[in-house]
Design an enzyme around this catalytic site. Structure first.
Site, short mmCIF file in Angstrom:
data_model
loop_
_atom_site.label_atom_id
_atom_site.label_comp_id
_atom_site.label_asym_id
_atom_site.label_seq_id
_atom_site.Cartn_x
_atom_site.Cartn_y
_atom_site.Cartn_z
N TYR A 8 -4.58 8.81 4.28
CA TYR A 8 -5.08 7.42 4.23
C TYR A 8 -4.52 6.60 5.38
O TYR A 8 -5.25 5.95 6.13
CB TYR A 8 -4.69 6.82 2.88
CG TYR A 8 -4.98 5.35 2.71
CD1 TYR A 8 -6.29 4.88 2.70
CD2 TYR A 8 -3.95 4.43 2.54
CE1 TYR A 8 -6.56 3.52 2.53
CE2 TYR A 8 -4.21 3.09 2.37
CZ TYR A 8 -5.51 2.63 2.36
OH TYR A 8 -5.77 1.30 2.20
N LYS A 12 -6.50 5.22 8.99
CA LYS A 12 -6.55 3.83 9.43
C LYS A 12 -6.01 3.69 10.86
O LYS A 12 -6.57 2.96 11.68
CB LYS A 12 -5.74 2.94 8.48
CG LYS A 12 -6.38 2.77 7.12
CD LYS A 12 -5.82 1.57 6.37
CE LYS A 12 -4.38 1.75 6.00
NZ LYS A 12 -3.88 0.63 5.16
N ARG A 58 -3.90 -0.07 -7.66
CA ARG A 58 -2.75 -0.55 -6.90
C ARG A 58 -1.68 -1.12 -7.83
O ARG A 58 -1.93 -1.43 -8.98
CB ARG A 58 -3.20 -1.59 -5.88
CG ARG A 58 -4.08 -1.01 -4.79
CD ARG A 58 -4.56 -2.08 -3.84
NE ARG A 58 -5.42 -3.04 -4.51
CZ ARG A 58 -5.81 -4.19 -3.97
NH1 ARG A 58 -5.40 -4.52 -2.76
NH2 ARG A 58 -6.61 -5.00 -4.63
N LYS A 74 5.84 0.98 -15.69
CA LYS A 74 6.46 2.21 -15.21
C LYS A 74 6.86 2.06 -13.74
O LYS A 74 6.03 1.80 -12.88
CB LYS A 74 5.49 3.38 -15.37
CG LYS A 74 5.16 3.69 -16.82
CD LYS A 74 4.16 4.83 -16.94
CE LYS A 74 3.84 5.13 -18.40
NZ LYS A 74 2.84 6.22 -18.53
N VAL A 76 8.30 3.90 -10.47
CA VAL A 76 8.34 5.25 -9.93
C VAL A 76 9.58 5.44 -9.05
O VAL A 76 9.79 4.69 -8.09
CB VAL A 76 7.06 5.54 -9.11
CG1 VAL A 76 7.14 6.92 -8.48
CG2 VAL A 76 5.83 5.42 -10.00
N ARG A 83 7.62 -4.80 -0.79
CA ARG A 83 6.23 -5.11 -0.51
C ARG A 83 6.07 -6.62 -0.37
O ARG A 83 6.93 -7.40 -0.78
CB ARG A 83 5.31 -4.61 -1.64
CG ARG A 83 5.31 -3.10 -1.83
CD ARG A 83 4.62 -2.40 -0.67
NE ARG A 83 4.53 -0.96 -0.88
CZ ARG A 83 5.43 -0.08 -0.44
NH1 ARG A 83 6.50 -0.51 0.21
NH2 ARG A 83 5.27 1.21 -0.66
N TYR A 154 2.50 10.69 -10.33
CA TYR A 154 1.45 10.99 -9.36
C TYR A 154 1.13 12.48 -9.23
O TYR A 154 0.07 12.84 -8.72
CB TYR A 154 1.86 10.49 -7.96
CG TYR A 154 1.89 9.00 -7.82
CD1 TYR A 154 0.72 8.24 -7.77
CD2 TYR A 154 3.10 8.32 -7.71
CE1 TYR A 154 0.76 6.87 -7.61
CE2 TYR A 154 3.15 6.94 -7.55
CZ TYR A 154 1.98 6.22 -7.50
OH TYR A 154 2.02 4.86 -7.35
N ASP A 160 5.49 7.91 0.20
CA ASP A 160 5.16 6.51 0.42
C ASP A 160 6.21 5.89 1.33
O ASP A 160 7.31 6.42 1.48
CB ASP A 160 5.10 5.76 -0.91
CG ASP A 160 4.26 4.49 -0.84
OD1 ASP A 160 3.73 4.20 0.25
OD2 ASP A 160 4.14 3.81 -1.86
N ARG A 164 6.89 -2.39 3.60
CA ARG A 164 5.67 -2.81 4.29
C ARG A 164 5.69 -4.33 4.39
O ARG A 164 5.27 -5.03 3.47
CB ARG A 164 4.42 -2.37 3.52
CG ARG A 164 4.21 -0.88 3.46
CD ARG A 164 2.87 -0.55 2.83
NE ARG A 164 2.84 0.80 2.31
CZ ARG A 164 2.18 1.16 1.22
NH1 ARG A 164 1.52 0.26 0.53
NH2 ARG A 164 2.19 2.41 0.82
#
Length: 212
Positions: A8, A12, A58, A74, A76, A83, A154, A160, A164
């Site tokens: 992904y 981009k 998301r 939850k 992870v 973020r 997942y 990940d 960001r």
């Protein structure tokens, strides 16, 4: 490389370079918008209500789904990832600025986010629990947050980025734009909509007997 990179993000990055090269070589007029978590009403699907029962939306919509169902949120792998979240009305405002000011927007890549709303995902979960209790009138669960592994949530191969945060230098310089809506306010607006729109439908799904 010891970790698998998600296709992904690579896709981009590749299309950005393709568009930029076409502009440099053949004069293509372009403006690229990088969206950093645009949040607001209708932002994503609620599993089993207006989207597939399987699949993970998301993070903010995922937490909303847990809150609507009266389930713990939850986290992870401890979710210390950072973020930022920008309100959809702020994001639309700056996209309109780009359209109305092509001379300032053409040939640029703009990060559209809100670095003032930077938050660790665990803190986001805690804040959403508080906001949802306020807008719904429901008391939080005794244990509102639980930790799960990325493999459990997942499956194999999860990867990940830890942080960001958008650099706003170019968009500030070219368009003089800064987002206005605080994280608390955008959560209150979004969760109010989620509760009004989905709470009854979710209760009906939960109450429906399982097929044998």
């Amino acid at each position: 490389m010891s970790r698998v990179r998600w296709s992904y993000a690579c896709a981009k990055q590749l299309i950005e370079r393709l568009v930029y090269a076409e502009g440099a070589e053949n004069g293509l007029e372009f403006t690229i918008v990088r969206s950093f978590n645009w949040i607001g009403p209708r932002m994503d699907f609620i599993p089993g209500i207006d989207g597939p029962s399987e699949g993970v939306p998301r993070v903010l919509a995922c937490f909303s789904n847990n809150l609507l169902r009266g389930e713990p949120l939850k986290l992870v792998d401890g979710d210390q990832s950072q973020r930022t979240f920008v309100y959809i009305k702020d994001a639309i405002e700056v996209v309109l600025l780009m359209i109305e000011n092509p001379a300032r927007a053409n040939g640029h890549i703009f990060n559209v986010g809100n670095p003032n709303n930077e938050v660790i995902v665990r803190q986001l979960a805690e804040m959403m629990t508080q906001v949802y209790s306020k807008v719904s009138g429901e008391a939080p669960l005794e244990k509102p947050i639980i930790d799960v592994s990325s493999k459990e949530f997942y499956g194999e191969g999860y990867d990940d980025s830890d942080k960001r945060i958008p650099d706003m230098t170019i968009i500030n310089r070219q368009l003089g734009w800064n987002p206005k809506t605080s994280l608390w306010d955008l959560l209150e607006s979004t969760l109010t909509y989620q509760h009004r729109t989905y709470a009854e439908a979710v209760k009906k799904v939960i109450a429906k007997p399982m097929a044998s």
